[in-house]
Write a protein that holds these residues in place. Sequence first.
Motif, PDB file in Angstrom:
ATOM      1  N   ALA A 161       0.891  -1.258  -0.086  1.00 24.50           N
ATOM      2  CA  ALA A 161       0.069  -0.194  -0.100  1.00 24.50           C
ATOM      3  C   ALA A 161       0.973   1.205   0.051  1.00 24.50           C
ATOM      4  CB  ALA A 161      -0.874  -0.048   1.310  1.00 24.50           C
TER       5      ALA A 161
ATOM      6  N   ILE B 246       4.550  -1.031   3.683  1.00 22.39           N
ATOM      7  CA  ILE B 246       3.402  -1.377   4.673  1.00 22.39           C
ATOM      8  C   ILE B 246       2.183  -1.980   3.505  1.00 22.39           C
ATOM      9  CG2 ILE B 246       1.015  -0.285   5.754  1.00 22.39           C
ATOM     10  CD1 ILE B 246       2.914   2.221   6.574  1.00 22.39           C
ATOM     11  N   ARG B 247       1.862  -3.255   3.992  1.00 22.37           N
ATOM     12  CA  ARG B 247       1.251  -4.031   2.918  1.00 22.37           C
ATOM     13  C   ARG B 247      -0.595  -3.784   3.279  1.00 22.37           C
ATOM     14  NH1 ARG B 247       3.615  -7.821  -0.051  1.00 22.37           N
ATOM     15  NH2 ARG B 247       5.934  -7.620   0.202  1.00 22.37           N
ATOM     16  N   TRP B 248      -1.257  -4.033   2.376  1.00 21.50           N
ATOM     17  CA  TRP B 248      -2.735  -4.035   2.575  1.00 21.50           C
ATOM     18  C   TRP B 248      -3.049  -5.226   3.415  1.00 21.50           C
ATOM     19  CZ3 TRP B 248      -5.295  -0.078   0.882  1.00 21.50           C
ATOM     20  CH2 TRP B 248      -4.731   0.655  -0.206  1.00 21.50           C
TER      21      TRP B 248
ATOM     22  N   LEU C  85      -2.470  -3.554   6.705  1.00 20.21           N
ATOM     23  CA  LEU C  85      -3.769  -2.552   7.107  1.00 20.21           C
ATOM     24  C   LEU C  85      -5.045  -3.357   7.148  1.00 20.21           C
ATOM     25  CD1 LEU C  85      -2.816  -0.053   4.305  1.00 20.21           C
ATOM     26  CD2 LEU C  85      -2.474   0.233   6.866  1.00 20.21           C
TER      27      LEU C  85
ATOM     28  N   ILE D  89      -5.011  -4.340  11.054  1.00 19.13           N
ATOM     29  CA  ILE D  89      -5.144  -3.052  11.733  1.00 19.13           C
ATOM     30  C   ILE D  89      -6.392  -2.457  11.535  1.00 19.13           C
ATOM     31  CG2 ILE D  89      -4.280  -0.732  12.099  1.00 19.13           C
ATOM     32  CD1 ILE D  89      -1.440  -1.760  11.082  1.00 19.13           C
ATOM     33  N   GLY D  90      -6.835  -2.317  10.428  1.00 18.54           N
ATOM     34  CA  GLY D  90      -8.339  -1.953  10.344  1.00 18.54           C
ATOM     35  C   GLY D  90      -9.624  -2.649  10.945  1.00 18.54           C
TER      36      GLY D  90
ATOM     37  N   ALA E 289      -7.883  -8.411   1.301  1.00 18.73           N
ATOM     38  CA  ALA E 289      -6.357  -8.444   1.355  1.00 18.73           C
ATOM     39  C   ALA E 289      -5.769  -9.439   0.660  1.00 18.73           C
ATOM     40  CB  ALA E 289      -5.906  -8.146   2.888  1.00 18.73           C
TER      41      ALA E 289
END
Length: 259
Positions: A6, A14-16, A19, A22-23, A136
């Motif tokens: 990403a 930083i990879r999707w 994320l 984390i999201g 992802a």
Amino acid sequence: MIDPVALAIGPFAIRWYALAYIGGILLGWRLARVLVARHPVAATALQVDDFVTWTTLGIILGGRLGYVLFYRPLYYIQVPWEALYVWQGGMSFHGGALGVIVATFWFCKREGLDPLRFGDRIAPVVPIGLGLGRIANFVNGELWGRVADVPWAMAFPTGGPEPRHPSQLYQATMEGLILFLLLLWLARKPAVLARRGYLTGVFIAGYGVARLIGEHFRQPDAHLGFLTFGLTMGQILSLPMLLVGGWLIWRSRRQPDLA
């Protein structure tokens, strides 16, 4: 295909997929703070804040251990130190689920909370992370589907030239969106929240059904293939979820809440 990275700043990327984790945790945390306050109250918002650390550890440790034990035990027996190489990938939902269950019971015992009532408030938020995780997987071009001739079939970089089912999106819809909307709708009903373990059972059984269907379109792991009765490992691990979820639903409907 979409770039799995990403954002890249020098040597740092930083990879999707990261994320998505984390999201899912952040969005789930905010929703859980609202759900625990509904009558009958299951916990305080501050206790949910503390639980985020517990559930994160449960997801990571349980997910990795589940992958090692369920999917590649013979490999890791030979090189056990590589089980610590989480950056190489390899996570199991079923292992992560067990990790979160252990973390939940441990946390509830420590805080003096009812684990089933607390679990009923946590269950509706879990599909958020599941849906984002499957998206992802699609972005990464991994865990693709079986060869197909449907109009929306597509070729994946690591899946050969044949068009395949975008099974990650099927699973994101079933395990994520549909299960989330169902649980959120049920969580609005006071009579449902009054039944200890009901929402937890619906989530567990609902995920089991969604995974059984989704695996029908997903290519089995190359090193495992099809197992007993033509089932995949994901389907075999999901069968007990139907039994456990069904038992929790049955138990909750026979036993009125005593609060």
